[in-house]
Design a protein around this motif. Structure first.
Motif, PDB file in Angstrom:
ATOM      1  N   ARG A  34      -6.197  27.092   1.224  1.00 21.74           N
ATOM      2  CA  ARG A  34      -7.400  28.029   0.616  1.00 21.74           C
ATOM      3  C   ARG A  34      -7.535  27.440  -0.690  1.00 21.74           C
ATOM      4  NH1 ARG A  34      -8.306  33.542   0.283  1.00 21.74           N
ATOM      5  NH2 ARG A  34      -8.237  34.510  -1.573  1.00 21.74           N
ATOM      6  N   PHE A  35      -8.766  27.279  -1.068  1.00 24.86           N
ATOM      7  CA  PHE A  35      -9.040  26.597  -2.268  1.00 24.86           C
ATOM      8  C   PHE A  35      -9.245  27.552  -3.126  1.00 24.86           C
ATOM      9  CE2 PHE A  35     -11.657  22.947  -0.125  1.00 24.86           C
ATOM     10  CZ  PHE A  35     -10.378  22.289   0.171  1.00 24.86           C
ATOM     11  N   TYR A  36      -9.307  27.239  -4.506  1.00 20.27           N
ATOM     12  CA  TYR A  36      -9.382  28.039  -5.611  1.00 20.27           C
ATOM     13  C   TYR A  36     -10.729  28.781  -5.694  1.00 20.27           C
ATOM     14  CZ  TYR A  36     -12.050  27.412  -9.887  1.00 20.27           C
ATOM     15  OH  TYR A  36     -13.132  27.425 -10.811  1.00 20.27           O
ATOM     16  N   SER A  37     -10.798  29.926  -5.858  1.00 20.22           N
ATOM     17  CA  SER A  37     -12.263  30.549  -5.530  1.00 20.22           C
ATOM     18  C   SER A  37     -12.915  30.865  -6.982  1.00 20.22           C
ATOM     19  CB  SER A  37     -12.142  31.800  -4.905  1.00 20.22           C
ATOM     20  OG  SER A  37     -11.173  32.012  -3.731  1.00 20.22           O
ATOM     21  N   PRO A  38     -14.049  30.450  -6.939  1.00 23.35           N
ATOM     22  CA  PRO A  38     -14.722  30.494  -8.309  1.00 23.35           C
ATOM     23  C   PRO A  38     -15.498  31.914  -8.669  1.00 23.35           C
ATOM     24  CG  PRO A  38     -16.023  29.190  -7.211  1.00 23.35           C
ATOM     25  CD  PRO A  38     -15.043  29.647  -6.390  1.00 23.35           C
ATOM     26  N   ASP A  39     -15.370  32.530  -9.891  1.00 26.13           N
ATOM     27  CA  ASP A  39     -16.075  33.687 -10.291  1.00 26.13           C
ATOM     28  C   ASP A  39     -16.689  33.428 -11.504  1.00 26.13           C
ATOM     29  OD1 ASP A  39     -17.080  35.994 -10.319  1.00 26.13           O
ATOM     30  OD2 ASP A  39     -15.367  37.174 -10.424  1.00 26.13           O
ATOM     31  N   VAL A  59     -16.389  29.744 -15.924  1.00 24.60           N
ATOM     32  CA  VAL A  59     -16.157  29.712 -14.502  1.00 24.60           C
ATOM     33  C   VAL A  59     -14.694  30.148 -14.422  1.00 24.60           C
ATOM     34  CG1 VAL A  59     -15.891  28.717 -12.368  1.00 24.60           C
ATOM     35  CG2 VAL A  59     -17.722  28.289 -13.896  1.00 24.60           C
ATOM     36  N   VAL A  60     -14.243  31.337 -14.003  1.00 27.00           N
ATOM     37  CA  VAL A  60     -12.912  31.434 -13.842  1.00 27.00           C
ATOM     38  C   VAL A  60     -12.535  31.569 -12.350  1.00 27.00           C
ATOM     39  CG1 VAL A  60     -12.865  32.898 -15.892  1.00 27.00           C
ATOM     40  CG2 VAL A  60     -13.564  33.961 -13.869  1.00 27.00           C
TER      41      VAL A  60
END
Ligand SMILES: Cc1cc2nc3c(=O)[nH]c(=O)nc-3n(C[C@H](O)[C@H](O)[C@H](O)COP(=O)(O)O)c2cc1C
Length: 331
Positions: free
Chosen positions: A199-204, A212-213
């Motif tokens: 599960r890759f880090y998901s951007p927001d 980008v967090v």
């Protein structure tokens, strides 16, 4: 009494619930708790290939700079050196192996087959039962073709296989252009297991700072279907074991992944949310269900819902989509 023992990578696990690589598995104390809580095995928090390379370069630098130092100062310098993340990782393997009976699976997060792969041998020598490679290959490099991206997977396996005999597991993502065939080909390289999926880090985006967090660090039960689909599709079609990962939050999801064809199921977010006691809650739920259904062993129902054994294989594909979405009415 239901028997939950399962075979994975040639090892016998007391049950199929594995605590996946994360901050939950980065110390001997936590691993002892995990064993007590009832898990079948544990995957250690990943070491990054960059950490291995940095340590290697640091060691080379120490060696070359020491040529100018009087030999009698060596011992003193060794005492002063701090334990880096690489040596800490090897110590974690050794101490965990001494402290618990459940299998200890080491983990490396890697993106290349360069330089770091010699280190897999040190992991084996430290006593790890297996090595999971978390392949962080996101196809966002526009200079590399799909073939070049896929080649990387095979190169990494080839290099690591040259130096170790312990089982190798590849933890991969679903970002590949022809996923089914790629997984099938990878399973024939001599690896012992595939973990679907990482599960890759998901951007927001932060709308005030325009930064980008990261978001959704923990999964939810809604994340289950992607790995459930692919475990079901790949079961009986690969030459290695399958570990399901992502979105398994309760006993029902655990059962579903075994029905899909998983040999083992990794759990992380659910344990961050509910604590290690949740391990026995999930296992008890599965035991109760097996009793209710009249199953004595996992092999009695493993893969029963896999696509290859399903009486309705189209259920995993477009027909289901047409059936459900054409007549979907919001109530
Ligand atoms: C806080 C945190 C740290 C993680 N660290 C690692 C890691 O070091 N290596 C790795 O392969 N996966 C790591 N993962 C991913 C998990 O192993 C797992 O693949 C992912 O969380 C999906 O499973 P889940 O739905 O059960 O959480 C981490 C996940 C979380 C939440």
């Amino acid at each position: 009494m239901a028997d939950l023992t399962t075979s994975f990578l040639g090892l016998t696990l007391r049950n199929p619930l594995i605590v996946g690589s994360s901050g939950l598995t980065d110390s001997v104390e936590k691993i002892k708790e995990i064993e007590q809580a009832g898990a079948g095995a544990v995957v250690l928090k990943s070491l990054f290939e960059e950490e291995i390379i940095a340590e290697m370069e640091e060691a080379m630098h120490r060696m070359t700079s020491r040529a100018f130092i009087y030999p009698e100062t060596f011992d003193y310098m060794d005492e002063e050196e701090e334990e880096d993340s690489v040596r800490k990782f090897l110590r974690l393997i050794r101490e965990s192996k001494d402290a618990v009976q459940i299998p200890i699976i080491a983990s490396i997060n890697c993106v290349t087959s360069q330089k770091w792969t010699y280190f897999a041998k040190e992991i084996e020598d430290a006593g790890a039962d297996a090595l999971e490679l978390n392949l962080f290959i996101l196809p966002t490099d526009f200079t590399r073709s799909a073939d070049e991206n896929e080649k990387l997977y095979f190169e990494i396996v080839e290099e690591v296989k040259k130096v170790v005999n312990i089982p190798i597991i590849l933890k991969v993502s679903y970002y590949a252009s022809n996923l089914g065939q790629l997984l099938q080909k990878l399973s024939k390289t001599g690896i012992s297991g595939l973990t679907l999926f990482n599960r890759f880090y998901s951007p927001d985006f932060n709308l005030e700072t325009y930064q980008v967090v990261s978001t959704n660090v923990l999964s939810t039960p809604a994340d289950l279907p992607v790995s459930l689909r692919w475990i079901a599709v790949m079961a009986n079609r690969v030459d290695c074991d399958l570990a399901a990962s992502t979105g398994v939050h309760d006993g029902e999801a655990l059962i579903k992944q075994i029905l899909a064809g998983a040999n083992v199921v990794q759990v992380v977010s659910a344990l961050y949310k509910s604590g290690y006691n949740h391990i026995s809650t999930m296992l008890n739920e599965m035991t109760r269900w097996m009793k209710h259904e009249g199953y004595e062993n996992l092999s009695d129902f493993r893969g029963k819902m896999s696509q290859s054994k399903s009486s309705n294989p189209a259920a995993y594909e477009r027909v289901q989509f047409m059936k459900n979405f054409r007549h979907f009415i919001h109530e």
